[in-house]
Design a protein around this motif. Structure first.
Motif, PDB file in Angstrom:
ATOM      1  N   GLU A 102      31.688  19.305  35.411  1.00 34.23           N
ATOM      2  CA  GLU A 102      33.080  19.674  35.162  1.00 34.23           C
ATOM      3  C   GLU A 102      33.388  21.049  35.776  1.00 34.23           C
ATOM      4  O   GLU A 102      32.742  22.037  35.453  1.00 34.23           O
ATOM      5  CB  GLU A 102      33.333  19.716  33.652  1.00 34.23           C
ATOM      6  CG  GLU A 102      34.777  19.895  33.287  1.00 34.23           C
ATOM      7  CD  GLU A 102      35.629  18.688  33.663  1.00 34.23           C
ATOM      8  OE1 GLU A 102      36.812  18.910  33.956  1.00 34.23           O
ATOM      9  OE2 GLU A 102      35.126  17.552  33.676  1.00 34.23           O
ATOM     10  N   GLU A 138      35.394  24.595  36.368  1.00 33.92           N
ATOM     11  CA  GLU A 138      36.079  25.557  35.514  1.00 33.92           C
ATOM     12  C   GLU A 138      37.417  25.901  36.149  1.00 33.92           C
ATOM     13  O   GLU A 138      37.538  25.978  37.372  1.00 33.92           O
ATOM     14  CB  GLU A 138      35.251  26.818  35.348  1.00 33.92           C
ATOM     15  CG  GLU A 138      33.934  26.563  34.633  1.00 33.92           C
ATOM     16  CD  GLU A 138      33.107  27.819  34.507  1.00 33.92           C
ATOM     17  OE1 GLU A 138      33.673  28.881  34.185  1.00 33.92           O
ATOM     18  OE2 GLU A 138      31.890  27.736  34.735  1.00 33.92           O
ATOM     19  N   THR A 139      38.443  26.123  35.317  1.00 31.42           N
ATOM     20  CA  THR A 139      39.791  26.430  35.789  1.00 31.42           C
ATOM     21  C   THR A 139      40.073  27.919  35.660  1.00 31.42           C
ATOM     22  O   THR A 139      39.859  28.500  34.602  1.00 31.42           O
ATOM     23  CB  THR A 139      40.833  25.644  34.972  1.00 31.42           C
ATOM     24  OG1 THR A 139      40.569  24.248  35.119  1.00 31.42           O
ATOM     25  CG2 THR A 139      42.245  25.942  35.434  1.00 31.42           C
ATOM     26  N   TYR A 140      40.548  28.517  36.756  1.00 35.02           N
ATOM     27  CA  TYR A 140      41.000  29.908  36.775  1.00 35.02           C
ATOM     28  C   TYR A 140      42.459  29.884  37.210  1.00 35.02           C
ATOM     29  O   TYR A 140      42.764  29.682  38.382  1.00 35.02           O
ATOM     30  CB  TYR A 140      40.147  30.747  37.721  1.00 35.02           C
ATOM     31  CG  TYR A 140      38.712  30.819  37.257  1.00 35.02           C
ATOM     32  CD1 TYR A 140      38.316  31.798  36.353  1.00 35.02           C
ATOM     33  CD2 TYR A 140      37.775  29.889  37.682  1.00 35.02           C
ATOM     34  CE1 TYR A 140      37.002  31.852  35.904  1.00 35.02           C
ATOM     35  CE2 TYR A 140      36.466  29.935  37.236  1.00 35.02           C
ATOM     36  CZ  TYR A 140      36.090  30.917  36.351  1.00 35.02           C
ATOM     37  OH  TYR A 140      34.794  30.950  35.907  1.00 35.02           O
ATOM     38  N   LEU A 173      39.823  26.002  41.005  1.00 36.54           N
ATOM     39  CA  LEU A 173      38.774  25.306  40.267  1.00 36.54           C
ATOM     40  C   LEU A 173      37.448  25.696  40.909  1.00 36.54           C
ATOM     41  O   LEU A 173      37.320  25.657  42.142  1.00 36.54           O
ATOM     42  CB  LEU A 173      38.957  23.791  40.348  1.00 36.54           C
ATOM     43  CG  LEU A 173      40.294  23.233  39.866  1.00 36.54           C
ATOM     44  CD1 LEU A 173      40.355  21.727  40.120  1.00 36.54           C
ATOM     45  CD2 LEU A 173      40.519  23.544  38.403  1.00 36.54           C
ATOM     46  N   TRP A 174      36.490  26.074  40.087  1.00 35.01           N
ATOM     47  CA  TRP A 174      35.167  26.484  40.566  1.00 35.01           C
ATOM     48  C   TRP A 174      34.100  25.753  39.764  1.00 35.01           C
ATOM     49  O   TRP A 174      34.328  25.361  38.621  1.00 35.01           O
ATOM     50  CB  TRP A 174      34.972  27.988  40.378  1.00 35.01           C
ATOM     51  CG  TRP A 174      35.704  28.809  41.390  1.00 35.01           C
ATOM     52  CD1 TRP A 174      37.057  29.031  41.438  1.00 35.01           C
ATOM     53  CD2 TRP A 174      35.152  29.486  42.497  1.00 35.01           C
ATOM     54  NE1 TRP A 174      37.363  29.821  42.512  1.00 35.01           N
ATOM     55  CE2 TRP A 174      36.211  30.122  43.176  1.00 35.01           C
ATOM     56  CE3 TRP A 174      33.849  29.637  42.979  1.00 35.01           C
ATOM     57  CZ2 TRP A 174      36.008  30.890  44.319  1.00 35.01           C
ATOM     58  CZ3 TRP A 174      33.654  30.408  44.119  1.00 35.01           C
ATOM     59  CH2 TRP A 174      34.723  31.022  44.783  1.00 35.01           C
ATOM     60  N   VAL A 175      32.940  25.621  40.367  1.00 38.92           N
ATOM     61  CA  VAL A 175      31.799  25.060  39.663  1.00 38.92           C
ATOM     62  C   VAL A 175      30.689  26.111  39.652  1.00 38.92           C
ATOM     63  O   VAL A 175      30.484  26.821  40.632  1.00 38.92           O
ATOM     64  CB  VAL A 175      31.325  23.739  40.307  1.00 38.92           C
ATOM     65  CG1 VAL A 175      30.793  23.941  41.701  1.00 38.92           C
ATOM     66  CG2 VAL A 175      30.294  23.059  39.437  1.00 38.92           C
ATOM     67  N   GLN A 176      30.043  26.229  38.494  1.00 41.04           N
ATOM     68  CA  GLN A 176      28.883  27.099  38.361  1.00 41.04           C
ATOM     69  C   GLN A 176      27.723  26.252  37.869  1.00 41.04           C
ATOM     70  O   GLN A 176      27.866  25.501  36.905  1.00 41.04           O
ATOM     71  CB  GLN A 176      29.179  28.232  37.389  1.00 41.04           C
ATOM     72  CG  GLN A 176      30.264  29.156  37.927  1.00 41.04           C
ATOM     73  CD  GLN A 176      30.456  30.368  37.047  1.00 41.04           C
ATOM     74  OE1 GLN A 176      29.494  31.011  36.646  1.00 41.04           O
ATOM     75  NE2 GLN A 176      31.702  30.682  36.758  1.00 41.04           N
TER      76      GLN A 176
END
Length: 126
Positions: free
Chosen positions: A57, A59-61, A90-93
């Motif tokens: 999923e 992450e939303t910034y 949107l980013w993924v970590q």
């Protein structure tokens, strides 16, 4: 943190080595703009991420004020100098990956802008 690059649009395939023990961050779809353009961009932003075939999923910034130091001729600002902008997306970590080869598939879209990045990530044995 090991940062992977996105694209300025379109589809690409990449391969790279990731140091053992490093978490990974990558954009799914993102923008550097003013607050209103970020709000417009985020209203339709969506994306998917698959790591070794399993969904992750993003992450939303929605819009964070950031300080940018641009180098002359860079592809984002085109000019040299320091300024404040709004970063959104949107980013993924990912946590550090196990040794071996991994597949990371990123798809992102906002409005008529879309990206697709297929990574083959190789993590050396520690």
């Amino acid at each position: 943190m090991w940062f992977l690059a996105g694209t300025f649009g379109g589809q690409v395939k990449r391969a790279c080595e990731v140091p053992s023990g490093r978490p990974i961050a990558a954009p799914v779809v993102n923008l550097l703009a003013d607050p209103q353009n970020c709000a417009d961009f985020m209203s339709s932003a969506q994306g998917t991420v698959l790591l070794d075939g399993k969904a992750v999923e993003p992450e939303t910034y929605k819009g964070d004020s950031i300080m940018v130091q641009g180098a002359q001729g860079n592809p984002v600002t085109g000019e040299e100098g320091r300024f404040t902008a709004t970063g959104c997306g949107l980013w993924v970590q990912l946590p550090p990956l196990a040794s071996g080869t991994h597949s990371l598939k990123i798809r992102g879209r906002s409005g008529d802008f879309s990206i697709g990045v297929d990574y083959v990530l190789t993590v050396a044995a520690s």
